[in-house]
Design an enzyme around this catalytic site. Structure first.
Site, PDB file in Angstrom:
ATOM      1  N   GLY A 222      66.539  79.170  55.780  1.00  9.82           N
ATOM      2  CA  GLY A 222      66.156  77.805  56.138  1.00  9.82           C
ATOM      3  C   GLY A 222      67.403  76.958  56.282  1.00  9.82           C
ATOM      4  N   SER A 223      67.249  75.681  56.040  1.00 11.61           N
ATOM      5  CA  SER A 223      68.364  74.765  56.290  1.00 11.61           C
ATOM      6  C   SER A 223      69.404  74.811  55.164  1.00 11.61           C
ATOM      7  CB  SER A 223      67.828  73.346  56.430  1.00 11.61           C
ATOM      8  OG  SER A 223      67.268  72.939  55.209  1.00 11.61           O
ATOM      9  N   ALA A 225      70.678  72.245  53.713  1.00 10.01           N
ATOM     10  CA  ALA A 225      70.327  71.261  52.680  1.00 10.01           C
ATOM     11  C   ALA A 225      69.386  71.879  51.644  1.00 10.01           C
ATOM     12  CB  ALA A 225      69.672  70.045  53.329  1.00 10.01           C
ATOM     13  N   THR A 226      68.371  72.603  52.104  1.00 10.37           N
ATOM     14  CA  THR A 226      67.446  73.244  51.155  1.00 10.37           C
ATOM     15  C   THR A 226      68.165  74.354  50.382  1.00 10.37           C
ATOM     16  OG1 THR A 226      65.629  72.760  52.669  1.00 10.37           O
ATOM     17  CG2 THR A 226      65.186  74.343  50.929  1.00 10.37           C
ATOM     18  N   GLU A 244      70.320  82.541  53.848  1.00 11.86           N
ATOM     19  CA  GLU A 244      70.565  82.554  55.301  1.00 11.86           C
ATOM     20  C   GLU A 244      70.309  81.141  55.792  1.00 11.86           C
ATOM     21  OE1 GLU A 244      71.795  84.966  56.879  1.00 11.86           O
ATOM     22  OE2 GLU A 244      71.194  86.850  55.939  1.00 11.86           O
ATOM     23  N   CYS A 278      68.268  80.625  64.506  1.00  9.25           N
ATOM     24  CA  CYS A 278      69.407  80.322  63.636  1.00  9.25           C
ATOM     25  C   CYS A 278      70.716  80.715  64.287  1.00  9.25           C
ATOM     26  CB  CYS A 278      69.247  81.031  62.304  1.00  9.25           C
ATOM     27  SG  CYS A 278      68.905  82.783  62.474  1.00  9.25           S
TER      28      CYS A 278
HETATM   29  P1  NAD Z   1      63.845  74.122  55.689  1.00  9.60           P
HETATM   30  O1  NAD Z   1      65.019  74.321  54.805  1.00  9.60           O
HETATM   31  O2  NAD Z   1      63.375  72.746  55.943  1.00  9.60           O
HETATM   32  O3  NAD Z   1      62.587  74.907  55.131  1.00  9.60           O
HETATM   33  C1  NAD Z   1      62.632  76.306  54.873  1.00  9.60           C
HETATM   34  C2  NAD Z   1      61.660  76.644  53.763  1.00  9.60           C
HETATM   35  O4  NAD Z   1      62.124  76.088  52.535  1.00  9.60           O
HETATM   36  C3  NAD Z   1      60.254  76.102  53.962  1.00  9.60           C
HETATM   37  O5  NAD Z   1      59.352  77.129  53.582  1.00  9.60           O
HETATM   38  C4  NAD Z   1      60.189  74.921  53.003  1.00  9.60           C
HETATM   39  O6  NAD Z   1      58.903  74.635  52.556  1.00  9.60           O
HETATM   40  C5  NAD Z   1      61.042  75.429  51.861  1.00  9.60           C
HETATM   41  N1  NAD Z   1      61.609  74.399  51.003  1.00  9.60           N
HETATM   42  C6  NAD Z   1      61.882  73.108  51.295  1.00  9.60           C
HETATM   43  N2  NAD Z   1      62.437  72.495  50.226  1.00  9.60           N
HETATM   44  C7  NAD Z   1      62.524  73.418  49.234  1.00  9.60           C
HETATM   45  C8  NAD Z   1      63.048  73.414  47.908  1.00  9.60           C
HETATM   46  N3  NAD Z   1      63.583  72.320  47.358  1.00  9.60           N
HETATM   47  N4  NAD Z   1      63.007  74.577  47.216  1.00  9.60           N
HETATM   48  C9  NAD Z   1      62.504  75.695  47.746  1.00  9.60           C
HETATM   49  N5  NAD Z   1      61.985  75.759  48.997  1.00  9.60           N
HETATM   50  C10 NAD Z   1      62.002  74.633  49.733  1.00  9.60           C
HETATM   51  O7  NAD Z   1      64.219  74.863  57.059  1.00  9.60           O
HETATM   52  P2  NAD Z   1      63.379  74.906  58.414  1.00  9.60           P
HETATM   53  O8  NAD Z   1      63.444  73.545  59.049  1.00  9.60           O
HETATM   54  O9  NAD Z   1      62.058  75.542  58.177  1.00  9.60           O
HETATM   55  O10 NAD Z   1      64.242  75.925  59.282  1.00  9.60           O
HETATM   56  C11 NAD Z   1      65.250  75.527  60.161  1.00  9.60           C
HETATM   57  C12 NAD Z   1      66.617  75.838  59.583  1.00  9.60           C
HETATM   58  O11 NAD Z   1      66.668  77.192  59.166  1.00  9.60           O
HETATM   59  C13 NAD Z   1      67.736  75.690  60.598  1.00  9.60           C
HETATM   60  O12 NAD Z   1      68.841  75.065  59.990  1.00  9.60           O
HETATM   61  C14 NAD Z   1      68.100  77.126  60.938  1.00  9.60           C
HETATM   62  O13 NAD Z   1      69.417  77.310  61.387  1.00  9.60           O
HETATM   63  C15 NAD Z   1      67.848  77.807  59.647  1.00  9.60           C
HETATM   64  N6  NAD Z   1      67.602  79.225  59.854  1.00  9.60           N
HETATM   65  C16 NAD Z   1      68.548  80.117  59.421  1.00  9.60           C
HETATM   66  C17 NAD Z   1      68.367  81.479  59.638  1.00  9.60           C
HETATM   67  C18 NAD Z   1      69.392  82.473  59.196  1.00  9.60           C
HETATM   68  O14 NAD Z   1      69.118  83.670  59.242  1.00  9.60           O
HETATM   69  N7  NAD Z   1      70.561  82.062  58.759  1.00  9.60           N
HETATM   70  C19 NAD Z   1      67.220  81.905  60.280  1.00  9.60           C
HETATM   71  C20 NAD Z   1      66.274  80.975  60.703  1.00  9.60           C
HETATM   72  C21 NAD Z   1      66.477  79.630  60.471  1.00  9.60           C
END
Ligand code: NAD
Length: 473
Positions: A222-223, A225-226, A244, A278
């Site tokens: 995910g992001s 920040a998370t 990731e 990503c």
């Molecule tokens: P996000 O971080 O907003 O959310 C990802 C997941 O984390 C969701 O299931 C969300 O509910 C959960 N989450 C949110 N806050 C949390 C917390 N405090 N603790 C635990 N879980 C929490 O990301 P997104 O908007 O769903 O995805 C987009 C981002 O993901 C982009 O920055 C993209 O580059 C990145 N991404 C990276 C890869 C990689 O392999 N490196 C792959 C796909 C996406």
């Protein structure tokens, strides 16, 4: 057992009026309601997963590989229903590198992970001792994923974890819960009870899961920040982490590249999944000698690629998945315009297609420092930056805090190695971008995270190494 799309959806949707409404991004139509799991559900999931894990481990590699291949067969039987649900909920088209491609990749990844050998390693063998390194399961793995490739990325987390004998608790993205719950439901038709669980909900459920004392490992995609928040919460349970995170991949077109031969690869490197990938190409640096030909070639190619509704068999590009991401793309493009950048294609919402459609937007005559270059757009807008000296392009590629992927485009693959070696990224591609392979370890550097997925390294990342020393002689 082969389920229809309607039967699959009925398995996972919450009774009307009890869950979170899910809308189809392409049409805005109501799809269904997704269950919202609470703290009690989470506690039950972790507890029962822990209880089920030892028997799953006891099956051994051979036993688990057999079950995982049966799971793959069952997913194959139900691939079309899963693809229909994914297309509706995520918004990606059925065809091209869309929903059917993602479901096919998900199944292929499962089979490849099942087939990856992980033998014990003899690390010392001398006159006094023999030390062997074996890999044991960790316990319960928490798998938390994003909304862009929910099934594929879900499987990247689930398959190695199960293969190594762990139980798994999945927390899907709140934007695409139904597709992931459907995947888990199909897997569970074959798997022993409780080994794989899913809890649906928002960031609060994710936060609780990552801090839970019963969790031994967190696979997070995910992001950034998370990811930082998860590092903090894992201080409580000392769970191991694979992170990731976000990317802002640079591509460098070297002066010796042949524009006509690379345009298609550049286009799909940038716009795979309508840019919501990503490791997509997110900043393109083109040598001044080729700049106009590359920009014009990309614009001509973009015109030929149909964008449209997910269930339209002709669509190859789809809507932005959600309003928040749409607004990011819009803001970054508007900022580029305000700075005087040149909009080559697109540049304003495609309202004629639907509320969340943004066309392929190529932005030329833009420089480092613009928000569209420096921030991750995660959508269908690509900044194309002119450079005159390769040193300058390498410095630009490396100047940001992201380091997921990068690419070099050239007619001299061997000669490009000098540039490849200097790019700070977990993966560097030559004459392609964003292609992943189940045996090629994948992960980021800098703020793109740490830990590796895929291949033998990926199996090791969901296991605890154990050194066994025995006397010799
Ligand atoms: P996000 O971080 O907003 O959310 C990802 C997941 O984390 C969701 O299931 C969300 O509910 C959960 N989450 C949110 N806050 C949390 C917390 N405090 N603790 C635990 N879980 C929490 O990301 P997104 O908007 O769903 O995805 C987009 C981002 O993901 C982009 O920055 C993209 O580059 C990145 N991404 C990276 C890869 C990689 O392999 N490196 C792959 C796909 C996406």
């Amino acid at each position: 057992m082969v389920l229809s799309y309607e039967e699959l959806l009925a398995r996972v949707a919450a009774p009307r009026g009890t869950g979170r409404p899910v809308r189809e991004p392409a049409t805005g139509d109501a799809l269904a309601e997704a269950p919202e799991h609470g703290v009690d559900d989470l506690e039950t999931a972790v507890r029962t997963a822990r209880a089920a894990q030892p028997a799953w481990d006891a099956l051994g590699h051979e036993g688990r590989i057999r079950v995982l291949n049966q799971v793959a067969d069952h997913l194959q039987d139900n691939a079309e229903a899963l693809a229909q649900l994914l297309a509706r909920e995520q918004g990606k088209p059925l065809n091209g590198q869309g929903a059917r491609f993602e479901v096919g990749g998900t199944i292929a990844w499962l089979r490849a992970t099942a087939a990856t050998p992980l033998e014990p390693e003899v690390v010392v063998e001398d006159e006094s001792q023999r030390t062997e390194l074996v890999y044991r399961p960790l316990g319960v793995v928490a798998a938390i994923g994003p909304w862009n490739w929910p099934l594929m990325i879900g499987m990247w987390q689930i398959a190695p974890s199960l293969r190594m004998g762990n139980a798994v608790v999945v927390k899907p993205s709140e934007y695409v819960p139904l597709s992931v719950l459907a995947l888990v439901s199909l897997v569970n038709d074959v798997l022993p009870p409780d080994v794989l669980q899913a809890v649906a909900g928002g960031p609060d459920v994710g936060a609780r899961l990552t801090a839970h004392p019963g969790i031994a490992k967190i696979m997070f995609t995910g992001s950034t920040a998370t990811g930082r928040r998860i590092v903090e919460s894992s201080a409580k349970n000392l769970a191991r982490l694979t992170l990731e995170l976000g990317g802002n991949d640079a591509g460098i077109v070297l002066p010796d590249a042949e524009p006509d031969g690379i345009v298609e690869g550049l286009f799909w490197g940038a716009f795979l999944n309508t840019g919501m990938t990503c490791a997509a190409l997110k900043r393109l640096y083109v040598h001044e000698s080729l700049y106009d030909r590359v920009v014009d070639g990309l614009a001509a190619y973009a015109e030929k690629v149909p964008m449209g509704r997910s269930l339209d068999e002709d669509s190859l590009l789809g809507p932005v998945q959600n309003r928040a991401q749409f607004e990011v793309v819009e803001r970054l493009v508007e900022d580029a315009k305000a700075r005087g950048a040149r909009i080559v294609t697109g540049g304003r919402p495609a309202t004629e297609l639907g509320d969340l459609f943004y066309p392929i937007t190529l932005v030329a005559d833009i420089a480092d420092g613009a928000a569209l270059v420096d921030e991750e757009q995660f959508g269908p807008a690509l900044p194309i930056i002119r450079y005159s000296d390769v040193e300058e392009a390498i410095a630009s590629a490396n100047r940001l805090d992201a380091g997921l992927g990068a690419s070099v485009w050239t007619s001299d693959v061997a000669g490009a190695r000098a540039v490849v070696d200097r790019l700070d990224a977990g993966t560097v591609w030559v004459n392609q971008h964003g292609m992943v392979h189940p045996f090629a370890p994948f992960g980021g550097v800098k703020a793109s995270g740490y830990g590796l997925e895929f291949g033998v390294e990926g199996l090791k990342s969901v296991a605890a190494p154990k050194a066994i020393t025995t006397p010799v002689g």
